[in-house]
Design a protein around this motif. Structure first.
Motif, PDB file in Angstrom:
ATOM      1  N   GLY A 110     -24.255  11.353  70.021  1.00  0.00           N
ATOM      2  CA  GLY A 110     -23.647  12.361  69.162  1.00  0.00           C
ATOM      3  C   GLY A 110     -23.116  11.813  67.853  1.00  0.00           C
ATOM      4  O   GLY A 110     -22.909  12.562  66.888  1.00  0.00           O
ATOM      5  N   TYR A 111     -22.912  10.499  67.793  1.00  0.00           N
ATOM      6  CA  TYR A 111     -22.404   9.879  66.566  1.00  0.00           C
ATOM      7  C   TYR A 111     -23.525   9.360  65.671  1.00  0.00           C
ATOM      8  O   TYR A 111     -23.258   8.726  64.654  1.00  0.00           O
ATOM      9  N   GLN A 112     -24.770   9.665  66.046  1.00  0.00           N
ATOM     10  CA  GLN A 112     -25.919   9.287  65.210  1.00  0.00           C
ATOM     11  C   GLN A 112     -26.354  10.417  64.286  1.00  0.00           C
ATOM     12  O   GLN A 112     -27.401  10.326  63.659  1.00  0.00           O
ATOM     13  N   VAL A 113     -25.552  11.463  64.199  1.00  0.00           N
ATOM     14  CA  VAL A 113     -25.857  12.555  63.277  1.00  0.00           C
ATOM     15  C   VAL A 113     -25.995  11.979  61.869  1.00  0.00           C
ATOM     16  O   VAL A 113     -25.158  11.175  61.427  1.00  0.00           O
ATOM     17  N   LEU A 114     -27.039  12.393  61.162  1.00  0.00           N
ATOM     18  CA  LEU A 114     -27.358  11.775  59.879  1.00  0.00           C
ATOM     19  C   LEU A 114     -26.402  12.166  58.758  1.00  0.00           C
ATOM     20  O   LEU A 114     -26.086  11.364  57.897  1.00  0.00           O
ATOM     21  N   GLN A 115     -25.979  13.417  58.750  1.00  0.00           N
ATOM     22  CA  GLN A 115     -25.125  13.889  57.667  1.00  0.00           C
ATOM     23  C   GLN A 115     -23.698  14.112  58.160  1.00  0.00           C
ATOM     24  O   GLN A 115     -23.441  14.181  59.363  1.00  0.00           O
ATOM     25  N   THR A 116     -22.799  14.244  57.210  1.00  0.00           N
ATOM     26  CA  THR A 116     -21.411  14.511  57.536  1.00  0.00           C
ATOM     27  C   THR A 116     -21.292  15.806  58.329  1.00  0.00           C
ATOM     28  O   THR A 116     -21.906  16.813  57.966  1.00  0.00           O
ATOM     29  N   PRO A 117     -20.518  15.815  59.420  1.00  0.00           N
ATOM     30  CA  PRO A 117     -20.315  17.065  60.160  1.00  0.00           C
ATOM     31  C   PRO A 117     -19.829  18.181  59.232  1.00  0.00           C
ATOM     32  O   PRO A 117     -18.949  17.977  58.398  1.00  0.00           O
ATOM     33  N   GLY A 118     -20.441  19.343  59.362  1.00  0.00           N
ATOM     34  CA  GLY A 118     -20.100  20.480  58.506  1.00  0.00           C
ATOM     35  C   GLY A 118     -21.031  20.668  57.328  1.00  0.00           C
ATOM     36  O   GLY A 118     -20.924  21.663  56.601  1.00  0.00           O
ATOM     37  N   THR A 119     -21.974  19.733  57.126  1.00  0.00           N
ATOM     38  CA  THR A 119     -22.923  19.865  56.029  1.00  0.00           C
ATOM     39  C   THR A 119     -23.825  21.077  56.264  1.00  0.00           C
ATOM     40  O   THR A 119     -24.398  21.226  57.345  1.00  0.00           O
ATOM     41  N   SER A 128     -26.959  23.597  56.529  1.00  0.00           N
ATOM     42  CA  SER A 128     -28.363  23.366  56.864  1.00  0.00           C
ATOM     43  C   SER A 128     -29.101  24.697  56.804  1.00  0.00           C
ATOM     44  O   SER A 128     -28.552  25.727  57.195  1.00  0.00           O
ATOM     45  N   PRO A 129     -30.359  24.697  56.339  1.00  0.00           N
ATOM     46  CA  PRO A 129     -31.128  25.950  56.287  1.00  0.00           C
ATOM     47  C   PRO A 129     -31.581  26.424  57.675  1.00  0.00           C
ATOM     48  O   PRO A 129     -31.986  27.572  57.835  1.00  0.00           O
ATOM     49  N   GLY A 155     -28.549  17.752  63.867  1.00  0.00           N
ATOM     50  CA  GLY A 155     -28.200  16.729  62.893  1.00  0.00           C
ATOM     51  C   GLY A 155     -28.775  15.367  63.205  1.00  0.00           C
ATOM     52  O   GLY A 155     -28.636  14.430  62.416  1.00  0.00           O
ATOM     53  N   LEU A 156     -29.447  15.230  64.352  1.00  0.00           N
ATOM     54  CA  LEU A 156     -30.018  13.945  64.744  1.00  0.00           C
ATOM     55  C   LEU A 156     -31.389  13.751  64.106  1.00  0.00           C
ATOM     56  O   LEU A 156     -32.112  14.708  63.855  1.00  0.00           O
TER      57      LEU A 156
END
Length: 199
Positions: free
Chosen positions: A121-130, A132-133, A138-139
């Motif tokens: 869960g901490y490998q999400v690429l962008q900042t949480p809350g970014t 998305s279309p 987020g992985l």
């Protein structure tokens, strides 16, 4: 379900319920609502209670170090928790001072205790809350399509943070049938002040 009859017994129940949240993933105390302060006012979110330490009056949770809550806590360390245990009919409101651990021995110890699935869960690429279309985890695609293990989740460590919250005020409320009971515990002075109060 009768409430404890003494303030000492109430405090013992508080620590017992909180410890239950750490030990039992099915407990209602497993998750609490945490509030911090942003420019918009109070920010609330549900977090998993990861560690309880009665001797130091510590409650801990994990978060992505890039999340807005980390910046909020770094600006204003006052953090509030709320828990509710439906079987015990007990609400706990907990006022704390929080400290964020990102790259130290405390966060290292917490990281090593995580399962590979939690680490992913901490490998999400962008900042949480970014924005998305599309709906997204987020992985990265290669990460999302394989089972995680200790080796392929190492990159998540740089985004992991441990937040330790030191309790200075605890408000206990028992919701009885036709009769509620309330107590407060205050550690802000040189000694603990424990009092019954009007619900």
């Amino acid at each position: 379900n009768n409430p404890p009859g003494t303030l000492a017994a109430v405090l013992t129940q508080c620590w017992s319920l909180l410890q239950e949240g750490v030990n039992d993933r099915h407990s209602a105390m497993r998750t609490g609502v945490v509030g911090s302060v942003s420019e918009r006012g109070c920010e609330l979110r549900t977090v998993v209670l990861r560690h309880v330490e009665p001797e130091r009056r510590i409650l801990s949770f994990h978060t992505d170090s890039r999340s807005p809550k980390v910046a909020e806590i770094l600006r204003h360390a006052r953090v509030q928790w709320v828990f509710y245990h439906p079987e015990a009919k007990v609400q706990l409101r907990v006022s704390t001072m929080a400290k964020v651990h990102e790259s130290d021995v405390h966060s290292d110890e917490a990281w090593h205790l995580l399962s590979p699935w939690t680490r992913r869960g901490y490998q999400v690429l962008q900042t949480p809350g970014t924005p998305s279309p599309i709906a997204t985890s987020g992985l990265a695609e290669w990460t999302a399509n394989q089972s995680p293990d200790i080796h392929n989740t190492r990159s998540g460590r740089e985004n992991f943070a441990l937040v330790e919250c030191t309790i200075d005020l605890l408000d206990w409320l028992h919701l009885g049938v036709g009769r509620n009971t309330r107590a407060q515990f205050d550690w802000r002075g040189p000694e603990l002040e424990a009092t019954w109060s009007t619900p």
